[in-house]
Design a protein around this motif. Structure first.
Motif, PDB file in Angstrom:
ATOM      1  N   UNK A   1      -4.500  53.412  11.103  1.00  0.00           N
ATOM      2  CA  UNK A   1      -3.754  53.879  12.210  1.00  0.00           C
ATOM      3  C   UNK A   1      -3.008  52.833  12.931  1.00  0.00           C
ATOM      4  N   UNK A   2      -1.848  53.017  12.911  1.00  0.00           N
ATOM      5  CA  UNK A   2      -0.728  51.748  13.339  1.00  0.00           C
ATOM      6  C   UNK A   2      -0.120  52.337  14.657  1.00  0.00           C
ATOM      7  N   UNK A   3       0.257  51.616  15.647  1.00  0.00           N
ATOM      8  CA  UNK A   3       1.147  51.902  16.401  1.00  0.00           C
ATOM      9  C   UNK A   3       2.173  51.074  16.833  1.00  0.00           C
ATOM     10  N   UNK A   4       3.403  51.525  17.033  1.00  0.00           N
ATOM     11  CA  UNK A   4       4.672  50.635  17.285  1.00  0.00           C
ATOM     12  C   UNK A   4       4.613  50.164  18.938  1.00  0.00           C
ATOM     13  N   UNK A   5       5.203  49.267  19.280  1.00  0.00           N
ATOM     14  CA  UNK A   5       5.434  48.812  20.477  1.00  0.00           C
ATOM     15  C   UNK A   5       5.539  49.779  21.704  1.00  0.00           C
ATOM     16  N   UNK A   6       6.293  50.795  21.395  1.00  0.00           N
ATOM     17  CA  UNK A   6       6.458  51.823  22.454  1.00  0.00           C
ATOM     18  C   UNK A   6       5.655  53.051  22.431  1.00  0.00           C
ATOM     19  N   UNK A   7       4.430  53.111  21.615  1.00  0.00           N
ATOM     20  CA  UNK A   7       3.578  54.130  21.649  1.00  0.00           C
ATOM     21  C   UNK A   7       2.707  54.181  22.863  1.00  0.00           C
ATOM     22  N   UNK A   8       2.612  53.190  23.429  1.00  0.00           N
ATOM     23  CA  UNK A   8       1.588  53.384  24.611  1.00  0.00           C
ATOM     24  C   UNK A   8       2.296  53.917  25.649  1.00  0.00           C
ATOM     25  N   UNK A   9       3.918  54.133  25.668  1.00  0.00           N
ATOM     26  CA  UNK A   9       4.315  54.674  26.657  1.00  0.00           C
ATOM     27  C   UNK A   9       4.119  56.334  26.709  1.00  0.00           C
ATOM     28  N   UNK A  10       3.633  56.803  25.520  1.00  0.00           N
ATOM     29  CA  UNK A  10       3.558  58.222  25.222  1.00  0.00           C
ATOM     30  C   UNK A  10       2.432  58.731  26.661  1.00  0.00           C
ATOM     31  N   UNK A  11       1.489  57.860  26.928  1.00  0.00           N
ATOM     32  CA  UNK A  11       0.269  58.492  27.704  1.00  0.00           C
ATOM     33  C   UNK A  11      -0.676  58.855  26.793  1.00  0.00           C
ATOM     34  N   UNK A  12      -1.842  58.754  27.155  1.00  0.00           N
ATOM     35  CA  UNK A  12      -3.232  59.140  26.471  1.00  0.00           C
ATOM     36  C   UNK A  12      -2.973  60.391  25.629  1.00  0.00           C
TER      37      UNK A  12
END
Length: 126
Positions: free
Chosen positions: A64-75
């Motif tokens: 599973x990989x996350x892009x740089x803006x993924x953490x802006x989504x909230x948990x």
């Protein structure tokens, strides 16, 4: 569905021979196809490509990989999008598996085979 439609009340020798031939053909294909099946990797994305997942043919998560803006989504939203990406990857792996089976076994319909199995087993198998 793959295979002959046999009336259980009126089984002929020809029906049994055809079923045996198809069974042998499927087993032979499984022997040679295992390597191809093992190479299948399903991929899926969610959140506009910010969440990517890969799975093996059994649906086991490989990455599973996350892009740089993924953490802006909230948990909570990130968790939902991760599950969506994994689900899409599983669907991709299943599609690839079915494509291989249809190629090797002309006339095989995975959806019909699954429906027939559910019909035969009833609700007790889940």
């Amino acid at each position: 569905m793959y295979g002959p439609q046999i009336d259980p009340a009126n089984i002929r020798d020809q029906d049994l021979d055809e079923a045996a031939y198809q069974g042998e053909r499927m087993l032979a294909w499984l022997d040679t196809a295992q390597e191809e099946l093992d190479k299948i990797v399903g991929t899926g994305e969610a959140a506009d490509g910010q969440v990517r997942a890969t799975v093996d043919p059994n649906g086991r998560v490989l990455d599973v990989a996350y892009g740089p803006r993924a953490l802006r989504l909230g948990s909570h939203k990130l968790a939902e999008e991760t599950l969506a990406a994994v689900g899409a990857a599983c669907a991709d792996a299943e599609r690839q598996t079915h494509d291989l089976m249809r190629e090797a076994l002309p006339g095989y319909d995975p959806a019909a085979a699954s429906a027939e199995l559910e019909r035969l087993l009833g609700d007790d198998w889940r």
